[in-house]
Design an enzyme around this catalytic site. Structure first.
Site, PDB file in Angstrom:
ATOM      1  N   CYS A 146       6.931  -6.158   1.638  1.00 13.46           N
ATOM      2  CA  CYS A 146       5.266  -6.595   1.616  1.00 13.46           C
ATOM      3  C   CYS A 146       4.892  -5.731   0.147  1.00 13.46           C
ATOM      4  O   CYS A 146       4.031  -6.400  -0.377  1.00 13.46           O
ATOM      5  CB  CYS A 146       4.631  -5.870   2.740  1.00 13.46           C
ATOM      6  SG  CYS A 146       5.064  -6.385   4.301  1.00 13.46           S
ATOM      7  N   CYS A 176       5.426  -1.504   4.512  1.00 17.03           N
ATOM      8  CA  CYS A 176       6.853  -2.476   4.533  1.00 17.03           C
ATOM      9  C   CYS A 176       7.150  -2.589   3.003  1.00 17.03           C
ATOM     10  O   CYS A 176       6.202  -3.158   2.171  1.00 17.03           O
ATOM     11  CB  CYS A 176       6.350  -3.510   5.083  1.00 17.03           C
ATOM     12  SG  CYS A 176       7.404  -4.895   4.451  1.00 17.03           S
ATOM     13  N   CYS A 207       4.641   8.899  -1.188  1.00 18.45           N
ATOM     14  CA  CYS A 207       5.636   9.974  -1.598  1.00 18.45           C
ATOM     15  C   CYS A 207       5.271  11.153  -1.901  1.00 18.45           C
ATOM     16  O   CYS A 207       5.741  12.133  -1.644  1.00 18.45           O
ATOM     17  CB  CYS A 207       6.923   9.227  -2.313  1.00 18.45           C
ATOM     18  SG  CYS A 207       7.466   7.798  -1.548  1.00 18.45           S
ATOM     19  N   CYS A 246       5.603   5.942  -5.982  1.00 17.05           N
ATOM     20  CA  CYS A 246       4.982   5.795  -4.626  1.00 17.05           C
ATOM     21  C   CYS A 246       3.732   6.940  -4.299  1.00 17.05           C
ATOM     22  O   CYS A 246       4.288   7.880  -4.288  1.00 17.05           O
ATOM     23  CB  CYS A 246       6.113   5.651  -3.544  1.00 17.05           C
ATOM     24  SG  CYS A 246       5.507   5.887  -1.975  1.00 17.05           S
TER      25      CYS A 246
END
Length: 508
Positions: free
Chosen positions: A69, A66, A416, A413
């Site tokens: 989050c 999320c 990713c 990320c």
């Protein structure tokens, strides 16, 4: 995406500094690592043990993928450090402990719930910033509504930099006082007080009972009343609605704490040197010019919220509108709608307000061109995965001759990066297919258009030829075969695979 890179890194940096400071003060610092301030409760037994051993517990229910989050994580950590000894903050991963999350009916992430001595005591409704969370928890340790017993007390209470809501009741046993206190309990992020001193009721022109919302003294101006009186029959719902409607006023100051509340409506925002401590006259001067124009449009029935913000405090948001942080005197004006549409005022702000008036009139007439934050369109796209940006998104993704799979990613990320080789392999298998294109976009440097909902990274969508208005969120595994099988099921035509992949498929 609201300046997601800067938003993630600055709170993380601030929280890290606090942790390092506390760690270095520890006598064990030379042979240990800095402790995490927020405990992750990994099982139902851990949750129950913590729940019943703490007087006050704030629980963050989250999921790892999320995006909101992820952005909350460093803020929550910083809040925990600042609240050491006041309240305990913990986290529950709803993908690992689903039973707990079902018990408390957690439907959105993140959700913050407060518990007192093992019993649920409410859901946090404030902004996801450390400052707002700290303020919320500290308020839990104080009496609910402060009782005012003298004029001096009232005057001191109203000097605060935030708005103040005061209930005036001739009889402390009034059932309407009880309703007022119930409304206060539901709106804990605001300031409340009540009084039954006859002199104070008389000064407000109240016979038996009433509620008055007082605006902060430094925001008083000639364009709106400094105090607003509640009218009509008392009910908890009506009191809450009255406060929520009037608490911000015509043009409030946006802060990190109230930012999310202000953005629940379409908002015009003016960035400049907003500082009521060091620059009160300059701050009021430009705010008054904005309010003069805003009031005119409000009077004509146009619905738009207005706010001012300190350019230095919100430096990380300026690139969202193609602006650079600076110290110019004139306000920079933008509009952001709840749908994520952005508009930038290109004309310089004029002291008589005419430039702002023209900008708003064009907005209400639907004549403004939307602003998209975009990287430059790549000059070459030779790789199997096509790189797209906001400026060529429509041409590539909404091309009705192509099925498109798009990966929205963030450069920082880790997930990713683990997906990247698999996604490239997928694209290589379909490189000769004339009807399918595999693309990716950096969602931190480019605006993501609706209806795409990107709240975490990576987020993958499949966009069929004939359903460009309804992209399909991919929720499967990231293995190459799973991605390929999904496209095969959803594609408009039979897939054209590379020779090697065709042979492998035939052998199976």
């Amino acid at each position: 995406m609201k300046g997601i890179v800067a938003e993630r890194h600055w709170p993380c940096f601030a929280a890290a500094l606090l942790q390092i400071h506390m760690w270095l003060r520890s006598p064990l610092s030379l042979c240990s690592v800095p402790p995490r301030a927020v405990m992750l409760l990994r099982s139902d037994s851990m949750f129950q043990a913590e729940l019943h051993s703490q007087k006050m517990l704030l629980v963050q229910f989250f999921t790892p993928r999320c995006g909101q989050c992820m952005r909350l994580a460093p803020e929550f950590e910083e809040a925990a450090i600042r609240l050491a000894g006041v309240g305990v903050l913990v986290k529950v991963d709803c993908t690992a402990t689903a039973k707990i999350c079902r018990t408390y009916k957690i439907a959105t992430y993140p959700t913050l719930k407060l518990f007192r001595r093992g019993a649920e005591a409410g859901t946090y409704q404030g902004s996801f910033t450390a400052a707002s969370i700290v303020r919320y928890i500290r308020k839990q340790t104080m009496p609910n509504s402060q009782e005012i017993r003298s004029l001096e007390q009232l005057e001191n209470f109203l000097k605060d930099t935030d708005a103040s809501t005061v209930g005036f009741f001739a009889d402390r046993r009034s059932p309407n006082l009880h309703k007022f206190l119930k409304a206060e309990s539901a709106l804990e992020i605001y300031r409340f007080a009540y009084t039954s001193v006859p002199e104070l009721l008389q000064r407000q022109g109240i016979d038996t009972e009433g509620i008055v919302l007082f605006r902060p003294p430094h925001l008083h101006n000639k364009f709106e009343d400094g105090a607003v009186t509640f009218k009509g029959p008392f009910s908890v719902a009506r009191i809450k609605k009255f406060i929520q409607k009037n608490i911000s006023g015509l043009c409030p100051v946006m802060t990190l704490e109230n930012r999310e509340q202000l953005r629940e409506k379409d908002l015009m925002l003016a960035f400049y040197n907003v500082d009521y401590t060091k620059n009160p006259r300059g701050t009021s001067y430009w705010r008054n010019r904005i309010m003069m124009v805003a009031k005119k449009f409000r009077g004509a029935g146009e619905t738009l919220s207005y706010a001012i913000a300190n350019r230095q405090e919100f430096w990380f948001e300026l690139p969202d509108y193609g602006m650079q942080s600076g110290s110019g005197e004139l306000p920079d004006v933008v509009i952001r709608t709840t749908e994520g549409h952005k508009y930038v005022m290109r004309e310089a702000f004029t002291r008589d307000g005419t430039a702002l008036e023209r900008f708003l009139q064009q907005y209400f007439n639907g004549k403004l061109k939307r602003y998209f934050r975009s990287q430059p369109v790549p000059e070459e796209n030779a790789g199997p995965v096509q790189v797209i940006v906001a400026d060529n998104f429509n041409n590539v993704v909404n091309n009705r001759d192509k099925d498109v799979m798009i990966n929205f990613f963030a450069p920082w990320c880790g997930l990713c990066k683990s997906l990247e080789p698999k996604y490239r392999e997928l694209a290589e298998k379909l490189i000769h297919d004339p009807h399918v294109v595999i693309v990716q976009m950096d969602a931190t440097a480019n605006d993501v258009p609706p209806p795409y909902d990107v709240t975490g990274f990576p987020t993958i969508y499949f966009v069929p030829m004939q359903s460009k208005h309804a992209p399909k969120l991919y929720e499967g595994d990231w293995r190459v075969n799973d991605l390929l099988s999904y496209i095969e099921r959803k594609s408009s035509y039979q897939l054209v695979l590379t020779a090697g992949e065709r042979r492998r498929t035939e052998e199976l």
